[in-house]
Design an enzyme around this catalytic site. Structure first.
Site, mmCIF file in Angstrom:
data_model
loop_
_atom_site.group_PDB
_atom_site.id
_atom_site.type_symbol
_atom_site.label_atom_id
_atom_site.label_comp_id
_atom_site.label_asym_id
_atom_site.label_seq_id
_atom_site.Cartn_x
_atom_site.Cartn_y
_atom_site.Cartn_z
ATOM 1 N N HIS A 86 0.931 -1.504 -0.030
ATOM 2 C CA HIS A 86 -0.203 0.147 -0.166
ATOM 3 C C HIS A 86 0.940 1.107 -0.244
ATOM 4 O O HIS A 86 1.904 1.246 0.525
ATOM 5 C CB HIS A 86 -0.651 -0.142 1.620
ATOM 6 C CG HIS A 86 -1.719 1.267 0.977
ATOM 7 N ND1 HIS A 86 -2.459 1.397 0.298
ATOM 8 C CD2 HIS A 86 -1.524 2.407 2.162
ATOM 9 C CE1 HIS A 86 -3.969 2.148 1.251
ATOM 10 N NE2 HIS A 86 -2.657 2.894 1.893
ATOM 11 N N ASP A 165 -15.789 3.663 7.114
ATOM 12 C CA ASP A 165 -13.999 4.665 6.532
ATOM 13 C C ASP A 165 -14.680 5.221 5.756
ATOM 14 O O ASP A 165 -14.459 6.504 5.667
ATOM 15 C CB ASP A 165 -13.068 3.345 6.968
ATOM 16 C CG ASP A 165 -11.921 4.646 5.694
ATOM 17 O OD1 ASP A 165 -12.008 4.980 7.249
ATOM 18 O OD2 ASP A 165 -11.495 3.979 5.117
ATOM 19 N N ARG A 172 -13.920 13.929 7.231
ATOM 20 C CA ARG A 172 -13.226 14.329 8.418
ATOM 21 C C ARG A 172 -12.767 15.594 7.125
ATOM 22 O O ARG A 172 -11.898 16.289 7.097
ATOM 23 C CB ARG A 172 -12.108 13.208 8.374
ATOM 24 C CG ARG A 172 -12.185 12.577 9.294
ATOM 25 C CD ARG A 172 -11.165 11.288 9.018
ATOM 26 N NE ARG A 172 -9.953 11.254 9.140
ATOM 27 C CZ ARG A 172 -9.240 10.418 8.308
ATOM 28 N NH1 ARG A 172 -9.401 9.954 7.588
ATOM 29 N NH2 ARG A 172 -8.132 10.951 7.967
ATOM 30 N N SER A 187 -7.643 4.614 9.301
ATOM 31 C CA SER A 187 -8.220 4.483 7.947
ATOM 32 C C SER A 187 -8.000 3.412 6.840
ATOM 33 O O SER A 187 -8.738 2.720 6.362
ATOM 34 C CB SER A 187 -8.376 5.829 7.172
ATOM 35 O OG SER A 187 -9.087 5.591 6.058
ATOM 36 N N LYS A 191 -9.124 -0.957 5.838
ATOM 37 C CA LYS A 191 -9.136 -1.655 4.314
ATOM 38 C C LYS A 191 -8.228 -2.503 4.268
ATOM 39 O O LYS A 191 -8.995 -3.355 3.858
ATOM 40 C CB LYS A 191 -9.221 -0.152 3.572
ATOM 41 C CG LYS A 191 -10.236 0.538 3.852
ATOM 42 C CD LYS A 191 -10.907 2.158 3.072
ATOM 43 C CE LYS A 191 -9.251 2.366 3.441
ATOM 44 N NZ LYS A 191 -9.571 4.273 3.538
HETATM 45 N N1 URA Z 1 -6.024 7.303 2.524
HETATM 46 C C1 URA Z 1 -6.398 6.439 3.550
HETATM 47 O O1 URA Z 1 -7.603 5.668 3.487
HETATM 48 N N2 URA Z 1 -7.479 7.263 4.630
HETATM 49 C C2 URA Z 1 -6.708 8.125 5.281
HETATM 50 O O2 URA Z 1 -7.234 8.988 6.369
HETATM 51 C C3 URA Z 1 -5.454 8.900 4.543
HETATM 52 C C4 URA Z 1 -5.166 8.164 3.213
#
Ligand code: URA
Length: 438
Positions: A86, A165, A172, A187, A191
């Site tokens: 990631h 999320d 946010r 966050s 995932k």
């Molecule tokens: N990428 C995400 O998936 N969440 C965040 O809060 C920031 C970057």
């Protein structure tokens, strides 16, 4: 549990800097996901978290609570180890296009659920969709079947992974609560956990074109994410990499696919190739294919040179419906009508190639989105011909703009001239990586 809990008490507790219990975090996340706790309370809570922070235990509980608001894939038995990577997002970051087939060619299957670009940072799905026919909307069953049979998948999120999320991120975004390490780390990791990853290489970008502007912040984010992974029973390593200048030369979807193809043929820009080999080496170690990074680099290098990584990419394109003729002959990929190479206005050492300005310029050209539903143009973008530290002679090609029309081309030229800063004194090249956090 939770019957006599009230959202307001949890907000107050965090506002006063106290530690939240696991049940309180679970109550809050579930209530939000179910629509029982209203947006204004969630916003107030997010602001309290931003100011007062969370300890690692709270962040891990938050991550798991968010992951379990939706389906959590179990890839045990599908592949020996569900390996993922990631990137926290950057400019010219087409690493997945090379690293995924490369690691798979080295014997470790990789199934990746990627995202789209937003703002100045690009997205892997948009890049791959510049290949005509390439399909990213695989179902979960298709994802698992292809991972099992081909050992290589690159898809969008087939299911609504960690729906809490998605809702929280949207709030946010409009309440000034994005830049909070507990919220960013949870966050990202919720995932990854929901997508079934058992071993994750985190490429944490740092610099002008990244979320994390400096090394201190990037290190805290990297450490937080690796620790969450371990507490959640997953393996992880974080690499802190430079994002002050674009990675490689190409920024823009089809241009980046072409650069990835050149790299898969053993060419491509040296910085990008090296970056890919290093990320791949860490994935190979984490996945147990080799004992250390040096052996990982050697194995990755071999599979880049012997054409197996390229063959893997070709297979990936073909099994997901892409027309391989476009990757065999990349000059057939979408091309912009207005192309201009701009010469260096002076001689000197390059002191800065501002990644954020380059990324924003690509968005201005139509390569990215400012809103989630904006349409993008796969053909447009920029090629940056020099790196920080290079000596450049006046009149040498500095960058090339690929635009849809002359007005946008002229605008991009001005922005990109401003993105380059010069020095008369020698300038140190930027490192590719700053740290590895295990
Ligand atoms: N990428 C995400 O998936 N969440 C965040 O809060 C920031 C970057």
């Amino acid at each position: 549990m939770g019957e006599d809990m009230r959202a307001v008490d949890i907000i107050i507790k965090k506002r006063d800097g106290q530690e939240l219990a696991q049940e309180e975090i679970e109550f809050f996340v579930r209530g939000f996901a179910a629509g029982e706790i209203p947006d204004y309370q969630v916003s107030a809570w997010a602001m309290a978290v931003l100011f007062k922070g969370m300890n690692l235990r709270e962040i891990t509980d938050l991550t798991l609570a968010m992951a379990y608001t939706g389906q959590v894939l179990d890839l045990t038995g599908v592949v020996p180890i569900a390996l993922d990577k990631h990137s926290t997002g950057g400019v010219g970051d087409k690493t997945t296009l090379v690293v995924e087939p490369l690691v798979s060619a080295c014997g470790l299957p990789v199934g990746k659920m990627s995202g789209r670009g937003l703002g100045f940072s690009g997205g892997t799905l948009d890049k791959m969709e510049s290949i005509p026919g390439f399909r990213t909307n695989l179902t979960t069953d298709e994802f698992i079947h292809q991972l099992r049979t081909v050992g290589l998948v690159l898809a969008g999120q087939s299911i609504d992974l960690a729906p809490a999320d998605g809702k929280l991120y949207a709030l946010r975004d409009v309440t000034g609560t994005v830049p909070s390490i507990p919220l960013i780390a949870s966050s990202i990791m919720c995932k990854k956990i929901a997508a079934g990853a058992q071993a994750i290489v985190l490429d944490v970008k740092m610099g002008l074109g990244a979320f994390m502007p400096d090394l201190k912040e990037a290190r805290i984010l990297a450490e937080t994410m690796t620790r969450i992974a371990h507490l959640a029973g997953r393996k992880a390593v974080a690499l802190i990499s430079d994002m002050n200048q674009p990675l490689g030369c190409a920024v823009g979807n089809a241009l980046e696919v072409k650069e990835a193809i050149e790299t898969l043929h053993g060419g491509g820009p040296a910085d990008f190739r090296e970056h890919c080999l290093f990320v791949a080496a860490h994935m190979l170690v984490l996945g147990g294919a080799v004992k250390d990074e040096a052996a990982g680099m050697t194995l990755a290098q071999e599979n880049l040179q012997n054409g197996k990584a390229w063959e893997g990419f070709r297979t990936l394109v073909s099994v997901q419906g892409g027309e391989v003729g476009f990757v065999d002959y990349p000059e057939r990929l979408p091309a912009a009508p207005c192309v201009k190479t701009v010469p260096a206005p002076r001689s000197g050492y390059l002191a800065e190639v501002n990644a954020r300005v380059v990324g924003e310029t690509a968005v201005t050209l139509g390569a990215g989105r400012t809103k989630k539903d904006d349409l993008i143009d796969p053909a447009v973008g920029v090629m940056i011909h020099h790196k920080v530290g290079d000596w450049v002679q006046a009149g040498e090609p500095l960058f090339t703009v690929h635009a849809g029309d002359p007005a946008r081309l002229d605008e991009a030229v001005l922005l990109l001239l401003g993105a380059h800063t010069w020095s008369d004194q020698p300038v140190e090249p930027l490192p590719l990586f700053y740290e590895v956090i295990r």
